[in-house]
Write an enzyme that holds these catalytic residues in place. Structure first.
Site, short mmCIF file in Angstrom:
data_model
loop_
_atom_site.label_atom_id
_atom_site.label_comp_id
_atom_site.label_asym_id
_atom_site.label_seq_id
_atom_site.Cartn_x
_atom_site.Cartn_y
_atom_site.Cartn_z
N ARG A 81 0.82 -1.21 0.00
CA ARG A 81 0.00 0.00 0.00
C ARG A 81 0.85 1.26 0.00
O ARG A 81 1.90 1.31 0.62
CB ARG A 81 -0.87 0.03 1.26
CG ARG A 81 -2.10 -0.81 1.16
CD ARG A 81 -2.75 -0.94 2.53
NE ARG A 81 -3.38 0.29 2.95
CZ ARG A 81 -3.80 0.51 4.19
NH1 ARG A 81 -3.64 -0.39 5.12
NH2 ARG A 81 -4.39 1.65 4.50
N ARG A 87 -6.60 -1.29 1.32
CA ARG A 87 -6.17 -2.63 0.95
C ARG A 87 -6.85 -3.11 -0.33
O ARG A 87 -6.29 -3.90 -1.08
CB ARG A 87 -6.42 -3.61 2.09
CG ARG A 87 -5.46 -3.43 3.28
CD ARG A 87 -5.70 -4.51 4.33
NE ARG A 87 -4.83 -4.38 5.48
CZ ARG A 87 -5.12 -3.72 6.59
NH1 ARG A 87 -6.25 -3.05 6.67
NH2 ARG A 87 -4.29 -3.71 7.60
N HIS A 177 -9.90 -8.72 7.72
CA HIS A 177 -8.58 -8.11 7.89
C HIS A 177 -8.49 -6.78 7.14
O HIS A 177 -7.48 -6.49 6.52
CB HIS A 177 -7.49 -9.09 7.44
CG HIS A 177 -6.09 -8.59 7.63
ND1 HIS A 177 -5.61 -8.20 8.86
CD2 HIS A 177 -5.07 -8.39 6.76
CE1 HIS A 177 -4.34 -7.79 8.71
NE2 HIS A 177 -4.00 -7.90 7.45
N MET A 227 4.32 -6.81 10.47
CA MET A 227 3.64 -7.90 9.75
C MET A 227 4.54 -9.12 9.68
O MET A 227 4.06 -10.25 9.79
CB MET A 227 3.25 -7.43 8.34
CG MET A 227 2.44 -8.45 7.55
SD MET A 227 0.86 -8.91 8.30
CE MET A 227 1.11 -10.67 8.52
#
Length: 312
Positions: A81, A87, A177, A227
């Site tokens: 992103r 997203r 998510h 992440m």
């Protein structure tokens, strides 16, 4: 136990590979794949770390050599992103990448547990499921959308707000998510309570935490290190469960009984075959119940988008 990371030259992939090289059980194998020519070099670089984890890297169009004999495959390949994107803007590029890689998994290691990190997860997991189904190898207990980042963010933010140690806090996060589909069950944290306003503000912060990072990096990327940590936590939990450890529970986005949506993130008991049990989401507060009801339409549309990408 062999773990393959697809997209291993990217920001998430390299962080994930570093953590796995350090933390996988002795005797494990780690294989790294990315289209980028640097990938074998990433593996050589990591191979100098003194742990009993064998590592090899592969690049080019064909992921097959990296996938041979894999027990767990973690997919972080795709574009990241940038500011102003959400997203779902990633869908056009990442849908094709996930489709291609999962087709290779279906041929080479159809029995592997697959964790999808590539966004938009709400949609890419549906794509993966449809690809595996078409190939006749789909097992809904072995396909996961990795939502662990929402959990570790929740743990961190709750600990900060309430003056707890982050290691003492474990927040179940359900739904999906992205954006409103991320629902932390703040009412279920033992020994911690929130005013209605605190719960609403904290939920919003958790939902928008990815954007917080994208903006702070000022066009230089998205959440890669946190992440990587989240994906490593999930991957290592899966490995422990596959090796027979009992009582391993993680939240992830999986196909369930369709009570809320075809795919839904909820607490899972992991076992030797992937998901052993989809656990109940328990009792929700009025705010959480309202948030759940309000998100389902969005979540179902995200899923439909993935199904249509393969079937239309």
């Amino acid at each position: 136990m062999k773990v393959a990371v697809l997209g291993a030259a990217g920001g998430i992939g390299q962080a994930l590979a570093l953590l796995l090289k350090n933390q996988l059980p002795s005797g494990s194998e780690l294989s790294l794949y990315d289209i980028a020519p640097v990938t074998p070099g990433v593996a050589v670089d990591l191979s100098h770390i003194p742990t009993a984890v064998k590592i090899k890297g592969f690049s080019g169009e064909d992921a097959t050599p990296a996938l041979e004999g894999a027990d767990v495959v973690l997919i972080s390949a795709g574009v990241a992103r940038k500011p102003g994107m959400d997203r779902s803007d990633l869908f056009n590029v990442n849908a094709g990448i996930v489709k291609n890689l999962v087709q290779q998994i279906a041929k080479t290691c159809p029995k592997a547990c697959v964790g999808i990190i590539t966004n938009p997860v709400n949609t890419t997991v549906a794509i993966a499921a449809e690809v595996l189904k078409k190939a006749g190898v789909y097992d809904k207990n072995k396909l996961f959308g990795v939502t662990t980042l929402d959990i570790i963010r929740s743990n961190t933010f709750v600990a900060e707000l309430k003056g707890k140690l982050p290691t003492e806090v474990e927040v179940p996060v359900i739904g999906g998510h992205s954006g409103v589909t991320i629902l932390p069950l703040l009412s279920q944290i033992p020994g911690v309570s929130f005013t209605e306003q605190e719960a609403a503000e904290l939920t919003k912060r958790i939902q928008n935490a990815g954007t917080e990072v994208v903006e702070a990096k000022a066009g230089g990327g998205s959440a890669t290190l946190s992440m990587g940590q989240a994906a490593a936590r999930f991957g290592l939990s899966l490995v422990r469960a596959l090796q027979g450890e009992k009582g391993v529970v993680e939240c992830a986005y999986v196909e369930g009984d369709g009570q809320y949506a075809r795919f839904f993130s909820q607490p899972l008991l992991l076992g030797k075959n992937g998901v052993e049990e989809r656990k109940s989401i328990g009792t929700l507060s009025a705010f959480e119940q309202h948030s759940l009801d309000a998100m389902l339409d969005t979540l179902k549309k995200d899923i439909q988008l993935g199904e249509d990408f393969i079937n239309k």
